[in-house]
Design a protein around this motif. Structure first.
Motif, PDB file in Angstrom:
ATOM      1  N   PHE A  82       0.671  -0.958   0.213  1.00  0.00           N
ATOM      2  CA  PHE A  82      -0.309   0.077   0.180  1.00  0.00           C
ATOM      3  C   PHE A  82       0.258   1.516   0.311  1.00  0.00           C
ATOM      4  CE2 PHE A  82      -2.959   3.629   2.760  1.00  0.00           C
ATOM      5  CZ  PHE A  82      -3.414   3.417   1.304  1.00  0.00           C
ATOM      6  N   ASP A  85      -4.456   4.402 -13.034  1.00  0.00           N
ATOM      7  CA  ASP A  85      -5.480   3.612 -11.951  1.00  0.00           C
ATOM      8  C   ASP A  85      -5.334   2.384 -12.156  1.00  0.00           C
ATOM      9  OD1 ASP A  85      -5.623   6.152  -9.980  1.00  0.00           O
ATOM     10  OD2 ASP A  85      -7.954   6.555 -11.692  1.00  0.00           O
ATOM     11  N   LEU A 135      -3.371  -0.210 -10.016  1.00  0.00           N
ATOM     12  CA  LEU A 135      -4.003  -1.385  -9.187  1.00  0.00           C
ATOM     13  C   LEU A 135      -3.478  -2.704 -10.069  1.00  0.00           C
ATOM     14  CD1 LEU A 135      -8.018  -1.205  -9.851  1.00  0.00           C
ATOM     15  CD2 LEU A 135      -6.251  -1.427  -7.220  1.00  0.00           C
ATOM     16  N   PHE A 185      -1.740  -5.854  -7.229  1.00  0.00           N
ATOM     17  CA  PHE A 185      -2.137  -7.259  -6.939  1.00  0.00           C
ATOM     18  C   PHE A 185      -1.379  -8.072  -7.527  1.00  0.00           C
ATOM     19  CE2 PHE A 185      -5.715  -4.810  -5.785  1.00  0.00           C
ATOM     20  CZ  PHE A 185      -6.315  -5.888  -4.861  1.00  0.00           C
ATOM     21  N   ARG A 194      -5.595  -9.848   0.238  1.00  0.00           N
ATOM     22  CA  ARG A 194      -6.378  -8.790  -1.123  1.00  0.00           C
ATOM     23  C   ARG A 194      -7.344  -8.337  -1.048  1.00  0.00           C
ATOM     24  NH1 ARG A 194      -5.661 -14.117  -3.420  1.00  0.00           N
ATOM     25  NH2 ARG A 194      -8.054 -14.286  -3.157  1.00  0.00           N
ATOM     26  N   LYS A 195      -8.803  -8.881  -0.176  1.00  0.00           N
ATOM     27  CA  LYS A 195      -9.203  -7.718   0.535  1.00  0.00           C
ATOM     28  C   LYS A 195      -8.913  -6.428   1.396  1.00  0.00           C
ATOM     29  CE  LYS A 195     -13.368  -7.955   2.418  1.00  0.00           C
ATOM     30  NZ  LYS A 195     -14.859  -8.459   3.985  1.00  0.00           N
ATOM     31  N   LEU A 239      -5.750  -4.878   1.680  1.00  0.00           N
ATOM     32  CA  LEU A 239      -4.894  -4.497   0.364  1.00  0.00           C
ATOM     33  C   LEU A 239      -6.384  -3.451  -0.735  1.00  0.00           C
ATOM     34  CD1 LEU A 239      -2.341  -2.766  -1.095  1.00  0.00           C
ATOM     35  CD2 LEU A 239      -2.983  -5.170  -2.440  1.00  0.00           C
ATOM     36  N   PHE A 240      -7.051  -3.909  -0.524  1.00  0.00           N
ATOM     37  CA  PHE A 240      -8.015  -2.743  -2.115  1.00  0.00           C
ATOM     38  C   PHE A 240      -8.541  -2.624  -1.172  1.00  0.00           C
ATOM     39  CE2 PHE A 240     -12.240  -2.064  -4.148  1.00  0.00           C
ATOM     40  CZ  PHE A 240     -11.997  -2.198  -5.316  1.00  0.00           C
ATOM     41  N   GLY A 241      -9.508  -2.382   0.840  1.00  0.00           N
ATOM     42  CA  GLY A 241     -10.066  -1.527   1.019  1.00  0.00           C
ATOM     43  C   GLY A 241      -9.428  -0.221   1.239  1.00  0.00           C
ATOM     44  N   ILE A 268      -7.145   0.976  -0.834  1.00  0.00           N
ATOM     45  CA  ILE A 268      -6.140   1.437  -1.543  1.00  0.00           C
ATOM     46  C   ILE A 268      -7.727   2.034  -2.308  1.00  0.00           C
ATOM     47  CG2 ILE A 268      -6.914   0.941  -4.431  1.00  0.00           C
ATOM     48  CD1 ILE A 268      -4.216  -0.903  -3.677  1.00  0.00           C
ATOM     49  N   ASN A 269      -8.892   1.245  -1.681  1.00  0.00           N
ATOM     50  CA  ASN A 269     -10.195   1.954  -2.448  1.00  0.00           C
ATOM     51  C   ASN A 269      -9.948   3.360  -1.483  1.00  0.00           C
ATOM     52  OD1 ASN A 269     -12.417   2.286  -4.079  1.00  0.00           O
ATOM     53  ND2 ASN A 269     -13.456   0.675  -2.565  1.00  0.00           N
ATOM     54  N   THR A 279      -9.463   8.120  -6.634  1.00  0.00           N
ATOM     55  CA  THR A 279      -8.627   7.693  -8.456  1.00  0.00           C
ATOM     56  C   THR A 279      -7.598   8.521  -8.283  1.00  0.00           C
ATOM     57  OG1 THR A 279     -10.261   8.159  -9.068  1.00  0.00           O
ATOM     58  CG2 THR A 279      -9.933   6.182  -8.503  1.00  0.00           C
TER      59      THR A 279
END
Length: 253
Positions: A15, A98, A102, A106, A119-120, A122-124, A126-127, A131
């Protein structure tokens, strides 16, 4: 390209890598947009926009080795530069940037065996950041984020036309996100939330109570003073402030 290979191994490290690369690419598309525009010469070969963990950016040819060490950014961003409106072109580059960020994040996750929960998470993380596309197009400032880190700001009531904010001075100053009609309605709580969700047009980071801010009179985006090299003392003598992006557009026209 920059330095030796850098391989983050934990969710937090990936991250941090993501944030650094993102900050560099945002800088290319906002504060350094004139330089970025010039480097993307359509007469040159396929060019890519790279962001680095050090928050720097680079326009360069794609990697020579196949497969490359990291996923590659979109090729040939320079070819469309003069074939469309500059704003639309920058937005298109932002979207591809963007997607690349990503892909890189990943890719690291896959290499270092992140499981479903990693992964969840990490995406959280990032999200939670706007963007690059949202920062470049200005839509990020319109989104209300569910963050409590800025809930300690006082409500904004007076001085609706003040364009400079800093630390405790920000109390009672006009927030970019506020519409004039909201002042009339006396929606102090909403104003306070909007104020906290203000994002810097250069780096994309949130408002902080101890930082000096200035608003562009042309595009009405807010900027950290340090990001656009404006000090509080200098701001006092500026009648109409134009951010680097707006200044560059005027010069080119």
């Amino acid at each position: 390209m920059e330095g030796p290979a850098y391989n983050p191994r934990t969710v937090e490290e990936v991250f941090r890598d993501f944030k650094g690369r993102r900050a560099g690419m945002i800088k290319a598309l906002t504060a350094d947009v004139e330089e970025f525009f010039q480097q993307c010469d359509p007469e040159k070969e396929n060019l890519c926009l790279y962001g680095f963990p050090s928050e720097q950016w680079e326009v360069n040819l794609p990697a020579e080795e196949v497969p490359p060490e990291l996923p590659e950014p979109a090729l040939g961003i320079n070819f469309a530069r003069d074939g469309m409106q500059e704003r639309d072109w920058l937005s298109l580059v932002a979207v591809h940037s963007d997607a690349w960020l990503l892909a890189v994040a990943f890719y690291f996750g896959a290499r270092f065996g992140f499981d479903k929960n990693d992964r969840k998470r990490l995406f959280g993380m990032i999200n939670d950041l706007p963007t690059i596309f949202e920062v470049v197009t200005g839509t990020a400032k319109k989104q209300v984020k569910e963050k409590s880190s800025v809930s300690n700001h006082s409500s904004n009531k007076s001085k609706p036309n003040s364009k400079v904010q800093r630390g405790s001075e920000s109390q009672g100053k006009y927030s970019k996100g506020m519409q004039p009609k909201e002042e009339d309605d006396g929606l102090d709580e909403d104003d306070e939330e909007e104020h906290g969700d203000t994002l810097c047009g250069a780096c994309g980071e949130n408002y902080a109570s101890d930082e000096f801010w200035i608003c562009c009179d042309i595009c009405e985006k807010w900027f950290h003073g340090k990001c656009v090299k404006i000090t509080p003392a200098r701001a006092e003598h500026i009648k109409q402030y134009k951010c680097p992006s707006c200044s560059n557009k005027r010069a080119r026209q």
